[in-house]
Design a protein around this motif. Structure first.
Motif, short mmCIF file in Angstrom:
data_model
loop_
_atom_site.label_atom_id
_atom_site.label_comp_id
_atom_site.label_asym_id
_atom_site.label_seq_id
_atom_site.Cartn_x
_atom_site.Cartn_y
_atom_site.Cartn_z
N ASP A 1 -16.80 -5.09 -64.50
CA ASP A 1 -15.56 -5.38 -65.21
C ASP A 1 -15.58 -4.91 -66.66
O ASP A 1 -14.53 -4.62 -67.23
N LEU A 2 -16.78 -4.82 -67.24
CA LEU A 2 -16.84 -4.30 -68.60
C LEU A 2 -16.47 -2.82 -68.62
O LEU A 2 -15.67 -2.35 -69.44
N ALA A 3 -17.04 -2.09 -67.68
CA ALA A 3 -16.71 -0.67 -67.56
C ALA A 3 -15.22 -0.52 -67.28
O ALA A 3 -14.55 0.38 -67.80
N GLN A 4 -14.69 -1.42 -66.47
CA GLN A 4 -13.27 -1.39 -66.15
C GLN A 4 -12.42 -1.53 -67.42
O GLN A 4 -11.47 -0.78 -67.64
N ALA A 5 -12.81 -2.49 -68.25
CA ALA A 5 -12.08 -2.71 -69.49
C ALA A 5 -12.16 -1.47 -70.39
O ALA A 5 -11.16 -1.04 -70.96
N GLN A 6 -13.36 -0.90 -70.46
CA GLN A 6 -13.51 0.28 -71.32
C GLN A 6 -12.71 1.45 -70.79
O GLN A 6 -12.09 2.20 -71.54
N TYR A 7 -12.72 1.59 -69.49
CA TYR A 7 -11.96 2.67 -68.88
C TYR A 7 -10.46 2.51 -69.18
O TYR A 7 -9.79 3.47 -69.59
N VAL A 8 -9.95 1.31 -69.01
CA VAL A 8 -8.53 1.08 -69.24
C VAL A 8 -8.17 1.39 -70.69
O VAL A 8 -7.18 2.08 -70.96
N HIS B 1 -7.03 -14.68 -64.91
CA HIS B 1 -8.34 -14.52 -65.54
C HIS B 1 -8.99 -13.17 -65.29
O HIS B 1 -9.99 -12.85 -65.91
N HIS B 2 -8.41 -12.38 -64.41
CA HIS B 2 -8.96 -11.04 -64.20
C HIS B 2 -8.88 -10.20 -65.46
O HIS B 2 -9.58 -9.21 -65.60
N ALA B 3 -8.01 -10.61 -66.37
CA ALA B 3 -7.83 -9.81 -67.57
C ALA B 3 -8.72 -10.28 -68.71
O ALA B 3 -8.70 -9.69 -69.79
N ASP B 4 -9.51 -11.32 -68.50
CA ASP B 4 -10.31 -11.89 -69.58
C ASP B 4 -11.14 -10.86 -70.33
O ASP B 4 -11.08 -10.75 -71.55
N THR C 1 5.04 7.26 -63.38
CA THR C 1 4.37 8.56 -63.40
C THR C 1 2.86 8.47 -63.18
O THR C 1 2.30 9.25 -62.42
N GLU C 2 2.23 7.54 -63.87
CA GLU C 2 0.77 7.43 -63.79
C GLU C 2 0.40 6.14 -63.09
O GLU C 2 0.94 5.07 -63.39
N LEU C 3 -0.53 6.24 -62.15
CA LEU C 3 -1.00 5.03 -61.47
C LEU C 3 -2.50 5.12 -61.23
O LEU C 3 -2.97 6.08 -60.62
N ASP C 4 -3.24 4.14 -61.73
CA ASP C 4 -4.68 4.08 -61.52
C ASP C 4 -5.03 2.80 -60.77
O ASP C 4 -4.73 1.70 -61.24
N LEU C 5 -5.66 2.94 -59.62
CA LEU C 5 -6.21 1.78 -58.94
C LEU C 5 -7.69 1.73 -59.30
O LEU C 5 -8.42 2.69 -59.06
N ILE C 6 -8.12 0.63 -59.88
CA ILE C 6 -9.48 0.57 -60.39
C ILE C 6 -10.32 -0.38 -59.55
O ILE C 6 -9.91 -1.51 -59.27
N ALA C 7 -11.49 0.09 -59.16
CA ALA C 7 -12.35 -0.70 -58.28
C ALA C 7 -13.76 -0.82 -58.85
O ALA C 7 -14.56 0.10 -58.72
N PRO C 8 -14.05 -1.93 -59.51
CA PRO C 8 -15.43 -2.15 -59.96
C PRO C 8 -16.32 -2.43 -58.75
O PRO C 8 -15.88 -3.01 -57.77
N LEU C 9 -17.56 -2.00 -58.84
CA LEU C 9 -18.48 -2.19 -57.71
C LEU C 9 -19.11 -3.56 -57.74
O LEU C 9 -19.42 -4.15 -56.72
N LYS C 10 -19.31 -4.07 -58.95
CA LYS C 10 -20.07 -5.30 -59.11
C LYS C 10 -19.17 -6.39 -59.67
O LYS C 10 -18.44 -6.17 -60.63
N TYR C 11 -19.21 -7.55 -59.07
CA TYR C 11 -18.49 -8.69 -59.62
C TYR C 11 -19.49 -9.75 -60.00
O TYR C 11 -20.33 -10.13 -59.19
#
Length: 685
Positions: free
Chosen positions: A346-353, A378-381, A614-624
């Motif tokens: 989720d940290l990588a996810q946040a950085q990517y976003v 809370h997914h956005a924490d 126009t832009e759509l990203d589906l993001i999938a972290p591997l580790k929870y």
DNA sequence: AGCTTGAGTATTTTT
DNA sequence: TACTCAAGCT
């Protein structure tokens, strides 16, 4: 009278929907039941607004149009558009009967209060108030002390609400939706019975009661005729999210469906937890003989075809539905595909976003035309922390609401009690704001007040506990002033604020921020003509985020949108980033095992994807990471790929990885590698 | 009786 | 982390 010129701008299906019905020579306009299936982004609001305009054009009195919407904002938007369409032809078109089921119910019940045994100044309990009342009864009945853990107040309320709205027996509700509470059936029945009595004694209605009373009024032949006679046309928006009770109200008002138009998209039904049933819209046409007219809108004006391809593929995997395929009207040539981005956690996810958001802004898309969507608040924490760190302003929708903040409820409790002296809940809260007064003293005071026939003057004579003595005279005076029947409403909120401010500092931390909220509340209060209206509208239409909890961007500043998918309904953004697209979230682990819930999860993902232009990203972290562990803990599970991302859907996506994702050893496919969460949960089943 | 503190627990979405 | 509950202190 000239035809409405903008009808020409509609496509054929939209026009058919807008103009459905006829007026034979010398007759009034009439139309049988109509169902408009409006796919995502197909111009639903515009079509409905044109229908309203058309009805008015055909001679239907706008005051006799009942327009039921999902939110107040939707009602306002519809009115505004209809007005603009009619602009040239008519001066001013008001739709006084437009609003949510609940707010319309509120108005009708007040009007006929005496006929259904209520005071006209009954209170409306918001969710929190209702939960508090439930908790009170729960304690009174000794259920909180049981050997085994009794369901908590919110769960109790959820069960109650579900049972009421589905009109199904308690046992069925428990077995299907709350299996872990099934053993408490008898206690719950008693609890709910007492809860109902309490509400009556308080002259307070919760959300469900608003519908129940309307339902009862509609079932009474005499009253139903009176209410029904007020309306020529009934239009219902977001019909896929109505529940059994709401459908029955409509059926009672319009048994044959005359003058009834419902609009919705079964593919976007996402409110079953609120007892909505997609069967309402699926079964609508067959309710009538001959069946209702169905018009389907499939031309999408929002998204690129690349995005729609993916969404179409996703929804086609579902079961029972009105089949439709969305076709893009814009960017038809180019077909950039949405991205499916795999990354570590989720940290990588946040950085990517953050990186993508900034990059997109560089490309000329303002922050507020971009949104990050997620399943639960809370997914956005983690992302929120990162945004704060990087100084990126944002506003978060969904999650904690202004009205749920303790200090706001405190201030409102004074007004609520003044408005309805029988409102014990409000009185309890108000009284306990003073030091030395707890539940026991509050009860004593309220009982005395009740014994004095709710006479406000009697408050001054009450002898409070020693600690409260110095505050008492001012309090009694304040309440008497607020409750004085001829007193003006303007300024009351200000008086409450002044009285409350010293207590605020004692009771809550972050007093400055909270004081700011109260000023805000005062500003909102000024926009309402009466106290009753202010209080009930506030309970029925929880004002969206104050923003104070999310970093208070200035209104004219640019800010990123963070929203739950549920709150994103009906909205659109140029760029959408969807968090945590993995099994466990899509579908949620809580819905495994119940096929109809899995289908709803599919629709939830569909709603999220179709918000993007126009832009759509589906993001999938591997580790929870697993919650409930020490700060430095590293317990985690691997998220498996969402079961909705079938080969057909993946074929519409660009799969990429970001950062160090590929360095991890990741199990391929299958279920969770280590289902720690499942084990923890199984302890409770 | 009320307030404070410490321990234990946790089912997402909202009118 | 946030919230609720119950014991213990004022």
């Amino acid at each position: 009278m000239a035809a409405i010129s903008t009808l020409d701008t509609l496509n054929p299906a939209q026009r058919a929907a807008a103009r459905y019905g006829e007026r034979a020579a010398g007759q009034a306009f009439s139309a049988g039941p109509l169902l408009i299936i409006a796919g995502a982004g197909t111009g639903k609001t515009n079509t409905l607004a044109h229908r309203v305009a058309h009805l008015v054009q055909e001679g239907v009195n706008p005051q006799r149009i009942l327009l039921l919407t999902f939110t107040r904002r939707a009602a306002a938007e519809m009115t505004r558009r209809a007005q603009r369409i009619l602009g040239e032809a008519r001066e001013e078109v008001k739709l006084p009967w437009s609003g949510t089921f609940h707010s319309i119910a509120n108005r009708l019940i007040r009007r006929y209060a005496a006929r259904v045994g209520l005071d006209a100044n009954f209170s409306v309990l918001d969710r929190g108030d209702a939960a508090d009342l439930m908790d009170l009864v729960r304690h009174e009945r000794g259920l909180s002390k049981a050997e085994k853990r009794f369901p908590r107040k919110d769960t109790c309320l959820a069960i109650y609400s579900h049972r009421v709205n589905t009109q199904r027996p308690l046992a069925e509700t428990l077995a299907d939706v709350f299996p872990w509470c099934a053993e408490w059936e008898d206690e719950l029945t008693g609890l709910f019975r007492a809860y109902v009595e309490k509400k009556l004694a308080n002259q307070a209605l919760d959300y469900d009661d608003l519908l129940l009373y309307w339902h009862a009024m509609a079932a009474d032949a005499g009253l139903a005729r009176e209410i029904d006679a007020q309306f020529d046309q009934i239009l219902v928006d977001e019909y896929q999210d109505t529940n059994v009770l709401q459908a029955e109200i409509l059926r009672a008002l319009r048994p044959a469906g005359a003058g009834l138009t419902v609009v919705g998209d079964d593919a976007q039904a996402i409110y079953s937890f609120r007892a909505a049933t997609v069967e309402n819209i699926l079964g609508f046409p067959a309710q009538y003989a001959p069946p209702a007219q169905v018009v389907t809108l499939e031309q999408n004006y929002r998204s690129t075809q690349g995005i729609l391809d993916a969404a179409n593929a996703l929804i086609a995997g579902g079961e029972r539905q009105y089949r439709k395929t969305l076709t893009a009207r814009r960017g038809a040539g180019a077909r950039p595909r949405p991205r499916y981005v795999t990354l570590l956690d989720d940290l990588a996810q946040a950085q990517y976003v953050v990186a993508r958001v900034l990059e997109t802004r560089e490309g000329g898309t303002a922050l507020r035309r971009q949104a990050v969507l997620f399943r639960s608040s809370h997914h956005a924490d983690v992302l929120e922390l990162e945004l704060v760190r990087r100084n990126i302003p944002y506003v978060k929708y969904g999650g904690l609401k202004f009205l749920e903040a303790a200090h706001v409820k405190d201030a409102l409790s004074l007004l609520r009690w003044a408005d309805n002296p029988k409102n014990r809940i409000a009185a309890f809260r108000a009284l306990q704001l003073m030091p030395g007064i707890g539940p026991a003293a509050a009860a004593k005071c309220f009982d005395a007040f009740e014994a004095n026939a709710h006479a406000w003057a009697s408050l001054g004579a009450f002898a409070p506990p020693p600690l409260a003595r110095e505050f008492w005279p001012a309090f009694a005076e304040l309440m008497r002033g607020l409750a004085a029947p001829e007193g003006p409403w303007q300024g009351q909120m200000g008086r409450v604020r002044e009285w409350y401010e010293p207590h605020l500092e004692r009771l809550h931390d972050a007093a400055q921020v909270r004081a700011g909220d109260l000023l805000q509340l005062e500003r909102i209060a000024q926009q309402y003509g009466t106290r009753e209206r202010f209080l009930s509208e506030l309970a029925l239409d929880p004002a969206q985020a104050t923003g104070d909890l999310a970093g208070t961007p200035m209104l004219d500043e640019d800010y990123l949108i963070l929203s739950t998918i549920h709150s994103a309904k009906g909205q659109e953004w140029d760029a959408v980033y969807l968090l945590n697209v993995a099994d466990g979230n899509f579908p949620s682990e809580f819905s495994t095992g119940r096929p109809e819930l899995i289908e709803e999860e599919r629709r939830l993902l569909y709603v999220a994807m179709t918000r993007a232009k126009t832009e759509l990203d589906l993001i999938a972290p591997l580790k929870y990471y697993v919650t409930q562990q020490s700060r430095t803990g590293d317990r985690h599970v691997y998220g498996a790929k969402s079961r909705f991302l079938t080969r057909e859907v993946m074929a519409c996506l660009d799969a990429t990885t970001w950062g160090e994702a590929d360095r991890e050893q990741v199990p391929v496919g299958g279920s969770l590698a280590i289902d720690v969460a499942g084990k923890l949960r199984s302890l409770w089943s």
